[in-house]
Design a protein around this motif. Sequence first.
Motif, PDB file in Angstrom:
ATOM      1  N   ILE A  62       0.824  -1.215   0.000  1.00 32.38           N
ATOM      2  CA  ILE A  62       0.000   0.000   0.000  1.00 32.38           C
ATOM      3  C   ILE A  62       0.862   1.271   0.000  1.00 32.38           C
ATOM      4  O   ILE A  62       0.353   2.367   0.210  1.00 32.38           O
ATOM      5  CB  ILE A  62      -1.013   0.008   1.164  1.00 32.38           C
ATOM      6  CG1 ILE A  62      -0.329  -0.018   2.527  1.00 32.38           C
ATOM      7  CG2 ILE A  62      -2.004  -1.139   1.013  1.00 32.38           C
ATOM      8  CD1 ILE A  62      -1.282   0.160   3.712  1.00 32.38           C
ATOM      9  N   GLY A  63       2.164   1.094  -0.249  1.00 30.91           N
ATOM     10  CA  GLY A  63       3.006   2.252  -0.488  1.00 30.91           C
ATOM     11  C   GLY A  63       3.895   2.704   0.647  1.00 30.91           C
ATOM     12  O   GLY A  63       4.545   3.743   0.545  1.00 30.91           O
ATOM     13  N   TYR A  64       3.960   1.946   1.722  1.00 32.36           N
ATOM     14  CA  TYR A  64       4.830   2.329   2.831  1.00 32.36           C
ATOM     15  C   TYR A  64       6.203   1.687   2.676  1.00 32.36           C
ATOM     16  O   TYR A  64       6.314   0.575   2.165  1.00 32.36           O
ATOM     17  CB  TYR A  64       4.212   1.929   4.174  1.00 32.36           C
ATOM     18  CG  TYR A  64       3.054   2.808   4.565  1.00 32.36           C
ATOM     19  CD1 TYR A  64       3.241   3.911   5.380  1.00 32.36           C
ATOM     20  CD2 TYR A  64       1.774   2.547   4.096  1.00 32.36           C
ATOM     21  CE1 TYR A  64       2.187   4.732   5.721  1.00 32.36           C
ATOM     22  CE2 TYR A  64       0.708   3.364   4.438  1.00 32.36           C
ATOM     23  CZ  TYR A  64       0.922   4.449   5.241  1.00 32.36           C
ATOM     24  OH  TYR A  64      -0.126   5.265   5.569  1.00 32.36           O
ATOM     25  N   VAL A  65       7.222   2.402   3.114  1.00 31.46           N
ATOM     26  CA  VAL A  65       8.585   1.894   3.091  1.00 31.46           C
ATOM     27  C   VAL A  65       9.162   2.006   4.500  1.00 31.46           C
ATOM     28  O   VAL A  65       8.779   2.882   5.271  1.00 31.46           O
ATOM     29  CB  VAL A  65       9.476   2.676   2.094  1.00 31.46           C
ATOM     30  CG1 VAL A  65       9.008   2.454   0.664  1.00 31.46           C
ATOM     31  CG2 VAL A  65       9.512   4.159   2.417  1.00 31.46           C
ATOM     32  N   GLU A  66      10.081   1.100   4.809  1.00 29.12           N
ATOM     33  CA  GLU A  66      10.740   1.181   6.114  1.00 29.12           C
ATOM     34  C   GLU A  66      11.693   2.368   6.100  1.00 29.12           C
ATOM     35  O   GLU A  66      12.498   2.517   5.193  1.00 29.12           O
ATOM     36  CB  GLU A  66      11.515  -0.101   6.395  1.00 29.12           C
ATOM     37  CG  GLU A  66      12.135  -0.108   7.776  1.00 29.12           C
ATOM     38  CD  GLU A  66      12.861  -1.397   8.093  1.00 29.12           C
ATOM     39  OE1 GLU A  66      13.973  -1.307   8.630  1.00 29.12           O
ATOM     40  OE2 GLU A  66      12.310  -2.489   7.810  1.00 29.12           O
ATOM     41  N   VAL A  67      11.562   3.231   7.105  1.00 21.31           N
ATOM     42  CA  VAL A  67      12.399   4.426   7.162  1.00 21.31           C
ATOM     43  C   VAL A  67      13.346   4.433   8.360  1.00 21.31           C
ATOM     44  O   VAL A  67      14.284   5.231   8.407  1.00 21.31           O
ATOM     45  CB  VAL A  67      11.541   5.719   7.180  1.00 21.31           C
ATOM     46  CG1 VAL A  67      10.812   5.887   5.847  1.00 21.31           C
ATOM     47  CG2 VAL A  67      10.556   5.726   8.339  1.00 21.31           C
ATOM     48  N   PHE A  68      13.091   3.553   9.318  1.00 23.92           N
ATOM     49  CA  PHE A  68      13.909   3.555  10.523  1.00 23.92           C
ATOM     50  C   PHE A  68      13.691   2.241  11.248  1.00 23.92           C
ATOM     51  O   PHE A  68      12.591   1.692  11.235  1.00 23.92           O
ATOM     52  CB  PHE A  68      13.489   4.731  11.421  1.00 23.92           C
ATOM     53  CG  PHE A  68      14.281   4.869  12.685  1.00 23.92           C
ATOM     54  CD1 PHE A  68      15.626   5.196  12.657  1.00 23.92           C
ATOM     55  CD2 PHE A  68      13.674   4.685  13.915  1.00 23.92           C
ATOM     56  CE1 PHE A  68      16.353   5.332  13.828  1.00 23.92           C
ATOM     57  CE2 PHE A  68      14.387   4.822  15.091  1.00 23.92           C
ATOM     58  CZ  PHE A  68      15.736   5.146  15.046  1.00 23.92           C
ATOM     59  N   ARG A  69      14.753   1.734  11.861  1.00 27.56           N
ATOM     60  CA  ARG A  69      14.651   0.490  12.617  1.00 27.56           C
ATOM     61  C   ARG A  69      15.503   0.620  13.878  1.00 27.56           C
ATOM     62  O   ARG A  69      16.613   1.148  13.823  1.00 27.56           O
ATOM     63  CB  ARG A  69      15.176  -0.665  11.775  1.00 27.56           C
ATOM     64  CG  ARG A  69      15.123  -2.010  12.468  1.00 27.56           C
ATOM     65  CD  ARG A  69      15.814  -3.073  11.674  1.00 27.56           C
ATOM     66  NE  ARG A  69      15.230  -3.225  10.350  1.00 27.56           N
ATOM     67  CZ  ARG A  69      15.348  -4.309   9.618  1.00 27.56           C
ATOM     68  NH1 ARG A  69      16.020  -5.337  10.064  1.00 27.56           N
ATOM     69  NH2 ARG A  69      14.799  -4.367   8.425  1.00 27.56           N
ATOM     70  N   ILE A  70      14.954   0.172  14.976  1.00 28.00           N
ATOM     71  CA  ILE A  70      15.738   0.157  16.205  1.00 28.00           C
ATOM     72  C   ILE A  70      15.641  -1.227  16.830  1.00 28.00           C
ATOM     73  O   ILE A  70      14.683  -1.954  16.600  1.00 28.00           O
ATOM     74  CB  ILE A  70      15.289   1.213  17.245  1.00 28.00           C
ATOM     75  CG1 ILE A  70      13.865   0.948  17.737  1.00 28.00           C
ATOM     76  CG2 ILE A  70      15.428   2.609  16.715  1.00 28.00           C
ATOM     77  CD1 ILE A  70      13.489   1.774  18.946  1.00 28.00           C
ATOM     78  N   GLU A  71      16.657  -1.541  17.591  1.00 33.45           N
ATOM     79  CA  GLU A  71      16.621  -2.735  18.419  1.00 33.45           C
ATOM     80  C   GLU A  71      16.792  -2.293  19.842  1.00 33.45           C
ATOM     81  O   GLU A  71      17.706  -1.535  20.154  1.00 33.45           O
ATOM     82  CB  GLU A  71      17.748  -3.693  18.029  1.00 33.45           C
ATOM     83  CG  GLU A  71      17.262  -4.808  17.155  1.00 33.45           C
ATOM     84  CD  GLU A  71      18.280  -5.909  16.993  1.00 33.45           C
ATOM     85  OE1 GLU A  71      18.621  -6.572  18.002  1.00 33.45           O
ATOM     86  OE2 GLU A  71      18.710  -6.089  15.859  1.00 33.45           O
TER      87      GLU A  71
END
Length: 129
Positions: A62-71
């Motif tokens: 639906i057009g979303y992209v991953e922009v940030f990831r944290i652990e």
Amino acid sequence: RFFDTRDGALRAAASVVRLRREPGVATLTFKGPPLGGPVKSREEIETAVADVDAAETLLHRIGYVEVFRIEKTREDYEIDGTLVVIDRFQGQVFVEIEAAPDRIAAVAAALGRSTADYIVASYRKLSQS
């Protein structure tokens, strides 16, 4: 994992979509813009996700992209019926009190803290500092 549209519409609106993976459970959350005040308060709409990989695929379709990831690691506690979590993130430790602002103040005071100790920055901002 945090998602946004390619043009950054959610970030421009100070909002975010998060897909959280934890052992045995996954959640999809929309967080609206901060409402202001001494604590970080915002609309949150959250739902459990049965298939986290399918949810991520759906977001992409639906057009979303991953922009940030944290652990981070998280430990949950309860103080007088209030959820208090200890988050460890990038070598730092944060205490998060999840409650209404007046309840946050009471629990923070019981822990020997005041509004001067509050950090309302997002993990994304904290990761950049």
